[in-house]
Each structure stands twice: as C-alpha cells, then as structure tokens.
Design a protein around this motif. Structure first.
Motif, PDB file in Angstrom:
ATOM      1  N   VAL A 187       0.860  -1.182   0.000  1.00 34.99           N
ATOM      2  CA  VAL A 187       0.000   0.000   0.000  1.00 34.99           C
ATOM      3  C   VAL A 187       0.900   1.237   0.000  1.00 34.99           C
ATOM      4  O   VAL A 187       1.682   1.439   0.932  1.00 34.99           O
ATOM      5  N   GLY A 188       0.819   2.011  -1.056  1.00 41.23           N
ATOM      6  CA  GLY A 188       1.597   3.255  -1.120  1.00 41.23           C
ATOM      7  C   GLY A 188       0.855   4.378  -0.413  1.00 41.23           C
ATOM      8  O   GLY A 188      -0.361   4.297  -0.226  1.00 41.23           O
ATOM      9  N   GLU A 189       1.566   5.384  -0.029  1.00 46.54           N
ATOM     10  CA  GLU A 189       0.931   6.529   0.637  1.00 46.54           C
ATOM     11  C   GLU A 189       1.153   7.802  -0.175  1.00 46.54           C
ATOM     12  O   GLU A 189       1.958   7.825  -1.102  1.00 46.54           O
ATOM     13  N   SER A 190       0.415   8.833   0.197  1.00 47.29           N
ATOM     14  CA  SER A 190       0.636  10.136  -0.433  1.00 47.29           C
ATOM     15  C   SER A 190       2.060  10.585  -0.134  1.00 47.29           C
ATOM     16  O   SER A 190       2.661  10.152   0.842  1.00 47.29           O
ATOM     17  N   TYR A 191       2.607  11.427  -0.992  1.00 49.08           N
ATOM     18  CA  TYR A 191       4.010  11.825  -0.828  1.00 49.08           C
ATOM     19  C   TYR A 191       4.266  13.204  -1.429  1.00 49.08           C
ATOM     20  O   TYR A 191       3.546  13.624  -2.352  1.00 49.08           O
ATOM     21  N   PRO A 192       5.280  13.883  -0.938  1.00 49.36           N
ATOM     22  CA  PRO A 192       5.671  15.145  -1.567  1.00 49.36           C
ATOM     23  C   PRO A 192       6.553  14.859  -2.775  1.00 49.36           C
ATOM     24  O   PRO A 192       7.427  13.990  -2.716  1.00 49.36           O
ATOM     25  N   ILE A 193       6.343  15.571  -3.865  1.00 46.84           N
ATOM     26  CA  ILE A 193       7.292  15.458  -4.975  1.00 46.84           C
ATOM     27  C   ILE A 193       8.645  15.983  -4.488  1.00 46.84           C
ATOM     28  O   ILE A 193       8.703  16.722  -3.504  1.00 46.84           O
ATOM     29  N   PRO A 194       9.741  15.604  -5.133  1.00 44.38           N
ATOM     30  CA  PRO A 194      11.071  16.003  -4.622  1.00 44.38           C
ATOM     31  C   PRO A 194      11.211  17.530  -4.580  1.00 44.38           C
ATOM     32  O   PRO A 194      10.956  18.207  -5.573  1.00 44.38           O
ATOM     33  N   THR A 195      11.597  18.034  -3.429  1.00 42.45           N
ATOM     34  CA  THR A 195      11.673  19.495  -3.242  1.00 42.45           C
ATOM     35  C   THR A 195      13.104  19.980  -3.040  1.00 42.45           C
ATOM     36  O   THR A 195      13.314  21.138  -2.717  1.00 42.45           O
ATOM     37  N   ASP A 196      14.077  19.101  -3.239  1.00 41.26           N
ATOM     38  CA  ASP A 196      15.476  19.495  -3.008  1.00 41.26           C
ATOM     39  C   ASP A 196      16.130  20.038  -4.279  1.00 41.26           C
ATOM     40  O   ASP A 196      17.346  20.077  -4.390  1.00 41.26           O
ATOM     41  N   GLY A 197      15.321  20.491  -5.217  1.00 43.40           N
ATOM     42  CA  GLY A 197      15.857  21.060  -6.458  1.00 43.40           C
ATOM     43  C   GLY A 197      15.148  22.368  -6.776  1.00 43.40           C
ATOM     44  O   GLY A 197      14.375  22.878  -5.962  1.00 43.40           O
ATOM     45  N   PRO A 198      15.399  22.925  -7.965  1.00 41.69           N
ATOM     46  CA  PRO A 198      14.795  24.210  -8.334  1.00 41.69           C
ATOM     47  C   PRO A 198      13.268  24.196  -8.350  1.00 41.69           C
ATOM     48  O   PRO A 198      12.644  25.211  -8.057  1.00 41.69           O
ATOM     49  N   VAL A 199      12.651  23.053  -8.684  1.00 40.59           N
ATOM     50  CA  VAL A 199      11.183  23.003  -8.661  1.00 40.59           C
ATOM     51  C   VAL A 199      10.677  23.167  -7.227  1.00 40.59           C
ATOM     52  O   VAL A 199       9.667  23.850  -6.987  1.00 40.59           O
ATOM     53  N   GLY A 200      11.388  22.581  -6.267  1.00 38.23           N
ATOM     54  CA  GLY A 200      11.039  22.776  -4.864  1.00 38.23           C
ATOM     55  C   GLY A 200      11.143  24.242  -4.463  1.00 38.23           C
ATOM     56  O   GLY A 200      10.300  24.768  -3.724  1.00 38.23           O
ATOM     57  N   ASP A 201      12.176  24.916  -4.971  1.00 42.08           N
ATOM     58  CA  ASP A 201      12.321  26.364  -4.700  1.00 42.08           C
ATOM     59  C   ASP A 201      11.116  27.128  -5.244  1.00 42.08           C
ATOM     60  O   ASP A 201      10.614  28.056  -4.611  1.00 42.08           O
ATOM     61  N   MET A 202      10.671  26.724  -6.444  1.00 39.55           N
ATOM     62  CA  MET A 202       9.519  27.408  -7.045  1.00 39.55           C
ATOM     63  C   MET A 202       8.256  27.185  -6.209  1.00 39.55           C
ATOM     64  O   MET A 202       7.491  28.122  -5.960  1.00 39.55           O
ATOM     65  N   LEU A 203       8.053  25.947  -5.753  1.00 39.50           N
ATOM     66  CA  LEU A 203       6.866  25.672  -4.935  1.00 39.50           C
ATOM     67  C   LEU A 203       6.911  26.502  -3.654  1.00 39.50           C
ATOM     68  O   LEU A 203       5.898  27.084  -3.239  1.00 39.50           O
ATOM     69  N   ALA A 204       8.088  26.595  -3.035  1.00 40.18           N
ATOM     70  CA  ALA A 204       8.214  27.374  -1.795  1.00 40.18           C
ATOM     71  C   ALA A 204       7.920  28.847  -2.066  1.00 40.18           C
ATOM     72  O   ALA A 204       7.198  29.501  -1.304  1.00 40.18           O
ATOM     73  N   ALA A 205       8.461  29.367  -3.168  1.00 39.74           N
ATOM     74  CA  ALA A 205       8.274  30.790  -3.488  1.00 39.74           C
ATOM     75  C   ALA A 205       6.814  31.118  -3.775  1.00 39.74           C
ATOM     76  O   ALA A 205       6.368  32.251  -3.592  1.00 39.74           O
ATOM     77  N   THR A 206       6.064  30.118  -4.222  1.00 42.69           N
ATOM     78  CA  THR A 206       4.665  30.369  -4.598  1.00 42.69           C
ATOM     79  C   THR A 206       3.690  29.870  -3.535  1.00 42.69           C
ATOM     80  O   THR A 206       2.471  29.860  -3.762  1.00 42.69           O
ATOM     81  N   GLY A 207       4.216  29.464  -2.379  1.00 41.02           N
ATOM     82  CA  GLY A 207       3.352  29.070  -1.265  1.00 41.02           C
ATOM     83  C   GLY A 207       2.545  27.814  -1.509  1.00 41.02           C
ATOM     84  O   GLY A 207       1.459  27.648  -0.966  1.00 41.02           O
ATOM     85  N   ARG A 208       3.075  26.918  -2.348  1.00 45.11           N
ATOM     86  CA  ARG A 208       2.341  25.689  -2.673  1.00 45.11           C
ATOM     87  C   ARG A 208       2.879  24.501  -1.908  1.00 45.11           C
ATOM     88  O   ARG A 208       4.074  24.374  -1.701  1.00 45.11           O
ATOM     89  N   HIS A 209       2.014  23.570  -1.560  1.00 46.25           N
ATOM     90  CA  HIS A 209       2.499  22.312  -0.974  1.00 46.25           C
ATOM     91  C   HIS A 209       2.900  21.369  -2.112  1.00 46.25           C
ATOM     92  O   HIS A 209       2.399  21.500  -3.234  1.00 46.25           O
ATOM     93  N   PRO A 210       3.802  20.449  -1.806  1.00 47.39           N
ATOM     94  CA  PRO A 210       4.327  19.555  -2.858  1.00 47.39           C
ATOM     95  C   PRO A 210       3.643  18.185  -2.903  1.00 47.39           C
ATOM     96  O   PRO A 210       4.149  17.286  -3.562  1.00 47.39           O
ATOM     97  N   TRP A 211       2.512  18.018  -2.219  1.00 48.79           N
ATOM     98  CA  TRP A 211       1.970  16.673  -2.033  1.00 48.79           C
ATOM     99  C   TRP A 211       1.139  16.153  -3.198  1.00 48.79           C
ATOM    100  O   TRP A 211       0.398  16.879  -3.847  1.00 48.79           O
ATOM    101  N   ARG A 212       1.276  14.839  -3.411  1.00 48.25           N
ATOM    102  CA  ARG A 212       0.411  14.125  -4.333  1.00 48.25           C
ATOM    103  C   ARG A 212      -0.398  13.099  -3.550  1.00 48.25           C
ATOM    104  O   ARG A 212       0.134  12.420  -2.668  1.00 48.25           O
ATOM    105  N   PRO A 213      -1.702  12.942  -3.863  1.00 50.46           N
ATOM    106  CA  PRO A 213      -2.478  11.889  -3.216  1.00 50.46           C
ATOM    107  C   PRO A 213      -1.925  10.517  -3.595  1.00 50.46           C
ATOM    108  O   PRO A 213      -1.359  10.346  -4.673  1.00 50.46           O
TER     109      PRO A 213
END
Lengths: 275, 275
Positions: A187-213
């Motif tokens: 059984v897999g669980e929800s998870y954050p997409i990888p945030t240790d790269g530039p896309v993670g920086d973009m999500l942080a700058a735009t106030g978005r969470h990185p989670w996928r159901p």
C-alpha cells in the motif's frame, strides 16, 4: 535586418526560420517564439529577471539525470503535463481517463507472471490488486502489456533511493485471455514530490504544498487500442483536491479495502479506447 | 479541484500560486503559465512533442557549464535576449545603444593599465583600440570600468579552447580623467556560434546559418550612469544583416582602419545614459 525594436524583432525571428523543412516543426517553433516574445513584452521582463530565468533553467537541467527528471517535474507543477494529457486524450464516455506520466517511470522493468508479488522489499502492508482490461464494448483484451509502478508506504519510489539497484513495487504483466490481471504489491501513501531542487524552490516561493495523493501508476498498451497512461488514486486521500501536479480525475479514484487478515485489496477495471 | 480540462486547468494553476508573497514573482509566473498553456493549446501539442521538448531542454541544460552557456545561446537565437535588451534599454537619442551580452563573458578578467596589449597570444593582426567614455552632455566619465572581450581571427574565444587556462583578448580597463581609453588587441573575425549542441541542431532544423558579424564586446559601468552592455561591429562584415542573434545596430558599426604598418586601428566613443 538591423536596428530591431521590440515591435519588429518577433517578425524578424519568424522570417529567419521560414526555411524550416518540416512544416509541423515550423508551426510549433513559430508559435513558441510568438508566445515567448509576447510573454516578455507583457511582463516587461527585466535583464535581471531574464538572467534569473536562464539560471533557473540551467539548474533544472543540471538536476536532471536518468533517475531524476526535474524538467518533467517542472512541467508537471506548471500544469503543462496535465494540459498536454487533456489535449491528447479526449475519449468516448466510458473509457478510463488518462493522467500524467510523472517523473518516476523506469523503462524495462522486470516482467512477472500474473499473481506475482512485486514488492521485493518495498515497505508497506500487502495489497492485492486485480481487475480486467477491456474494450469499450466489454471485450476482453488479452495479452495487454501492463507496466505498473508506485511509491511505498513512506511515499518513496525505488529510484529515489540513492543506493537503487533493485526494482521494488515496479513490474510488467500481461493480461490473461479473459483480460484479467492480478498481482500483489504494497500500500503506497501520499508523498511530496522532490523538493530538493529548483522546482522545490519554485513551490516554496509560490506558497504551494508539494503533495500528491496516494496512487498506483499504470501504462497499458495493446495492439489496436490507444495506449493508456494513468493512475488509480486512493479513495479518501486528503490531497485528492490539491494534487501538486493537477492529475486527479473522479473516475480514477478507488477504495483500498482492508481485509480481515490486515492485508488490502484493490479492484479496478481499465477500459481502453480503440486506436 | 478534480477533472480538470484544457479549458479549466490554467485557472486552477493560477489559483494554486495565489499565495505567492512577492507580487512581481506572482505577476511574471502567472503570465508565464498563461502564455505556456496558450502555446500548447494553440499548436495542439502532442505527447510526443511534449517529450521532445523535455528532452531538448534537458540536453541544453546538460551542455551548459561555466564556460558554455547553452541556455543563453538558445535565448539569443530565439531573439529573446535581444528583445529583453530592447525592452530595458530605451535611451535618449545620442546615447550608445545596447546589444546582447552573449555567452562568452567571463567574470573577473585581468585588469590592465591603459595602453596594454591584451592579446596574450590570441591569433590575429594587432589592432589599436581607443576612444572616450562620455555622458550625453559631453562630460568625460573618469574611472569607468570597461570590460572587453572578443574572438580571435579564427572566430574563437579563449574559453572555447578545451585547454583554456589563460585569458586572451580579454581584459578590464579604467578610463583616464578625460574619459579616454586605449588598448591593443587583435582583429577578430566573424564566427559561427557553437553548433555542436542542441542549439546547433535547432539552427540546422530551421535552415538558419550560425554566423555572427565580427565584433568587439564591451561592458561599461560607472557610478551615476546606466551600465552599457554592447558591441562594436566591424564595418563591411557580410553578416551585418543576418546576425544569428539579432544584435546589430547601425550606430554600433565602425571601421577597422588598416595602417601603413599593416596593423589596424579602431576609434569609438561610448555615450552613457544617466542612471
């Protein structure tokens, strides 16, 4: 042409690619140039912002390798991937809908016999997955090629392990003559997409969470039918309405049922469209 | 939100970045998303083309390092760099115009005394460059920081040499109290931008030549004045009307004069705009 201005440069660039032999390449590139220039004019792009853009794209490129697809992640989080899926996958009512491919597919996963357990050490409660692959008229699709991949109960894919050597919770099956398939995984669980790269920086700058159901990936191909790239999403997941990559569709949501022995079952039928 | 369609996904992505704290970031990213999505809808982007785009951008990123700026080259050849220059450098008549920065600048080049020879082994006939850096009212600008770089007579920059260790035909000067500058270098020639990467593939696919007319790069900074990034182009060059990066401006063209001793002279005054 000399002395180009912001009003004349776009036409000059378009004129310069007029000799493109492939008509479709010319069409796509022409519109790309037009939209890119329109964007820069609209926001009055500064030279500093231009440089930040260059540096951001370079960082995305440098983060990308065979196991980490940062440009796909960027496309996913900007909604471009799901938009492309929408543009290309209008199907008759009744067909299983498509969703994003995502950055974690691995070509040439191991092939298993129906009924096999693909967990191979992936963490999580056992989950028995079964169903059928059918055509729109209910016809069984035999020998369909079914590529399956997923994260584990910690939300991690095998390829995200820095010591990745063995495929876990990933495999290929062929449907039986009645179109049925079955396998065991975790059984897999929800998870954050990888945030240790530039896309993670973009999500942080735009106030978005990185989670996928929580979801299970499928890519199903069969002669005479349209290839289906999709997920089955886990009913009740709290991120179903805010998927970081915009991929959730109502008819892809299904229950993971807990059995008396503590293990889980998921039943899902896929309906393919004729090619 | 679930079940996004090509008509609803753009607004959903825009809503998702509504929490962006920096207003300018929000504005730029919102327009980027809108234009990117409009492009995909306009050309009916296929999933195969989407993947080709991902692979192209990844290749551009992988080609980029400290000495090879493939993303700048891509921006240059798509006209985005020169468009950004146009947007940001409208100046009073009489000021020296700006042009593209290009991919061959190196930070922290060696500083030289006025009159020095910066060739340092670069191939080409000697060329004595001189002139003044002035304000719009004719005032001398003393101690202006003047960063100079160029290709040699084979059209090659020092950093393009795989064994690059020493700066050649590249250096920094400070103008004299009367705003004057002078140095010796070599006569550079027109050259093709690097075509051994994905940008070269794009030029080939679109039937474009990769040539730039011969030029000398300058970046001039002085307190109280707008920084000027520009070239001086060589009069008579056959690529002045088809520069691969769209950078030629009439008032940046000047003659390289051949002297009796076989060496060359170039005189050019730069007029800076007040900050």
């Amino acid at each position: 042409m000399r002395n180009l201005s912001e009003d004349t440069i776009t036409q000059e660039v378009l004129d310069r690619i007029a000799g493109t032999k492939n008509e479709r390449t010319k069409e796509v590139l022409s519109e790309l140039i037009q939209h890119l220039h329109d964007f820069a004019r609209k926001v009055r792009l500064t030279e500093q912002e231009w440089l930040q853009g260059i540096e951001f794209l370079t960082a995305v490129g440098h983060k990308t390798d065979e196991k980490r697809h940062e440009f796909i992640l960027l496309s996913d989080t900007l909604g471009l991937s799901m938009l492309t899926v929408c543009i290309n996958n209008s199907k008759p009512v009744g067909c299983t809908e498509a969703t994003v491919f995502g950055p974690f597919h691995v070509p040439n996963a191991p092939e298993f016999a129906l009924g096999a357990d693909i967990a191979n050490g992936a963490k999580g409660s056992a989950c028995h997955v079964s169903g059928r692959v059918l055509g729109l008229k209910g016809e069984a699709i035999e020998n369909a090629h079914m590529d399956v991949w997923q994260a584990d109960e910690e939300g991690v894919y095998d390829v995200q392990n820095p010591n990745f050597t063995e495929h876990r919770a990933r495999g290929i099956f062929r449907t039986a003559p009645d179109g049925s398939y079955r396998f065991t995984t975790v059984v897999g669980e929800s998870y954050p997409i990888p945030t240790d790269g530039p896309v993670g920086d973009m999500l942080a700058a735009t106030g978005r969470h990185p989670w996928r159901p929580a979801h299970l990936h499928f890519k199903i191909t069969a002669p005479g039918y349209q290839t289906l790239v999709t997920h089955v999403f886990r009913e009740g997941d709290k991120y179903l309405d805010s998927d970081a990559v915009f991929g959730v569709r109502e008819n892809l949501i299904a229950p993971w049922t807990k059995n008396a022995d503590g293990e889980f079952s998921l039943k899902y039928d896929f309906i393919l469209n004729r090619a």
